[in-house]
Write an enzyme that holds these catalytic residues in place. Structure first.
Site, PDB file in Angstrom:
ATOM      1  N   LYS A  67      -9.406  -7.373  -4.611  1.00  0.00           N
ATOM      2  CA  LYS A  67     -10.465  -6.758  -3.820  1.00  0.00           C
ATOM      3  C   LYS A  67     -11.814  -6.862  -4.539  1.00  0.00           C
ATOM      4  O   LYS A  67     -12.856  -7.010  -3.894  1.00  0.00           O
ATOM      5  CB  LYS A  67     -10.111  -5.303  -3.508  1.00  0.00           C
ATOM      6  CG  LYS A  67      -8.959  -5.159  -2.525  1.00  0.00           C
ATOM      7  CD  LYS A  67      -9.262  -5.863  -1.208  1.00  0.00           C
ATOM      8  CE  LYS A  67      -8.155  -5.735  -0.197  1.00  0.00           C
ATOM      9  NZ  LYS A  67      -8.471  -6.393   1.088  1.00  0.00           N
TER      10      LYS A  67
ATOM     11  N   TYR B 288      -3.687  -6.219  -6.905  1.00  0.00           N
ATOM     12  CA  TYR B 288      -4.286  -6.011  -5.584  1.00  0.00           C
ATOM     13  C   TYR B 288      -5.749  -5.561  -5.728  1.00  0.00           C
ATOM     14  O   TYR B 288      -6.641  -6.089  -5.066  1.00  0.00           O
ATOM     15  CB  TYR B 288      -3.472  -4.970  -4.816  1.00  0.00           C
ATOM     16  CG  TYR B 288      -4.130  -4.449  -3.571  1.00  0.00           C
ATOM     17  CD1 TYR B 288      -4.253  -5.240  -2.443  1.00  0.00           C
ATOM     18  CD2 TYR B 288      -4.610  -3.140  -3.519  1.00  0.00           C
ATOM     19  CE1 TYR B 288      -4.858  -4.746  -1.290  1.00  0.00           C
ATOM     20  CE2 TYR B 288      -5.202  -2.645  -2.379  1.00  0.00           C
ATOM     21  CZ  TYR B 288      -5.327  -3.456  -1.268  1.00  0.00           C
ATOM     22  OH  TYR B 288      -5.922  -2.971  -0.136  1.00  0.00           O
TER      23      TYR B 288
ATOM     24  N   SER C 116     -11.138  -1.799  -1.074  1.00  0.00           N
ATOM     25  CA  SER C 116     -10.184  -0.720  -1.309  1.00  0.00           C
ATOM     26  C   SER C 116     -10.605   0.156  -2.474  1.00  0.00           C
ATOM     27  O   SER C 116     -11.283  -0.300  -3.408  1.00  0.00           O
ATOM     28  CB  SER C 116      -8.799  -1.328  -1.611  1.00  0.00           C
ATOM     29  OG  SER C 116      -7.893  -0.339  -2.049  1.00  0.00           O
TER      30      SER C 116
END
Length: 258
Positions: free
Chosen positions: A140, A136, A109
């Site tokens: 990643k 998050y 991402s």
């Protein structure tokens, strides 16, 4: 149709649904999600990513895993990213290694580098040090790093795609940085197809459409993978909406609410 068997994890999600629709006539696709959907076309097998044996059970005979499943929000909690994105990604890679899978295409991402966006510290290159904007994003970065380990240690081919903002209508928000990282559905299908077929065995690549205000380098995406984006958010923007050179300032709380 190619003879490659492709497992798409998270196939019932938004991106998984798009890819299944776009690629099912080219590949022998099996879907995966948390809950099985035996009536889906193609069939979706169920496995909890935190259950290694369940994940291993969907890997037999697979050539390439397109790993999309996991917590997908930059506002996801630590428990969510720990279970789905950290433990889950390790389980996918270990199961793929054990099953003799050729390649894992990993949905990374832009949030792995999102602090550069918050601070407007552009351009950003694939070789730039990771700088997450959220837990998050941290998860990643972990996925990219453990993927490199599995490539180095076990020769499992690993292609990480830092996927931008996937939506049919980039005009649904006025946020310039989202326009800049827009990835159209046809370009999404193209970049994943390129990642499945590329001759390179490892790499980290930005996956964004041909947006005029893009701040993230895609030279290696085009050279290594052969990606040629066809769409641009500016083609869908109102005629009077300008492209601001250097980009519009980003909110100090980015990516909250994104």
């Amino acid at each position: 149709m190619s003879n490659r068997r492709i497992l798409i994890t998270g196939a019932a999600g938004g991106v998984g649904t798009i890819l299944t629709r776009c690629l099912k006539d080219e590949y022998d696709i099996t879907g995966h999600d948390l809950k099985p959907q035996p009536d889906a076309d193609p069939v979706i097998l169920g496995a909890d990513l935190t259950d290694y044996d369940a994940v291993r059970g969907v890997m037999d005979g697979i050539d390439t895993v397109v790993h999309l499943a996991g917590a997908a929000s930059p506002e996801a909690s630590w428990d969510a990213v720990l279970n789905a994105n950290i433990v889950g990604t390790r389980n996918v890679l270990e199961a793929a290694r054990d099953a003799g899978v050729r390649r894992v295409v990993y949905a990374s991402s832009n949030h792995a580098m999102g602090m550069y966006d918050r601070l407007e510290d552009w351009p950003v290159y694939p070789s730039t040090l990771p700088r997450a904007d959220s837990l998050y994003g941290v998860s990643k970065i972990f996925g990219e790093t453990i993927g490199r380990y599995y490539y180095d240690e076990y020769d499992l081919s690993f292609i990480a795609l830092r996927i931008g903002w996937v939506t049919q209508d980039p005009g649904s928000t006025p946020v310039d940085v989202l326009h800049a990282m827009w990835l159209s559905e046809p370009d999404l299908a193209q970049i994943v197809r390129c990642a499945i077929e590329a001759e390179v065995d490892f790499g980290i690549y930005y996956a964004i459409s041909d947006n005029p205000n893009r701040r993230w380098a895609m030279t290696n995406t085009m050279l290594d993978l052969g990606y040629r984006p066809q769409d641009s958010w500016s083609d869908k923007a109102p005629a009077d909406e300008p492209v601001v050179e250097g980009g519009v300032p980003v909110a100090d709380n980015w990516p909250k609410g994104s």
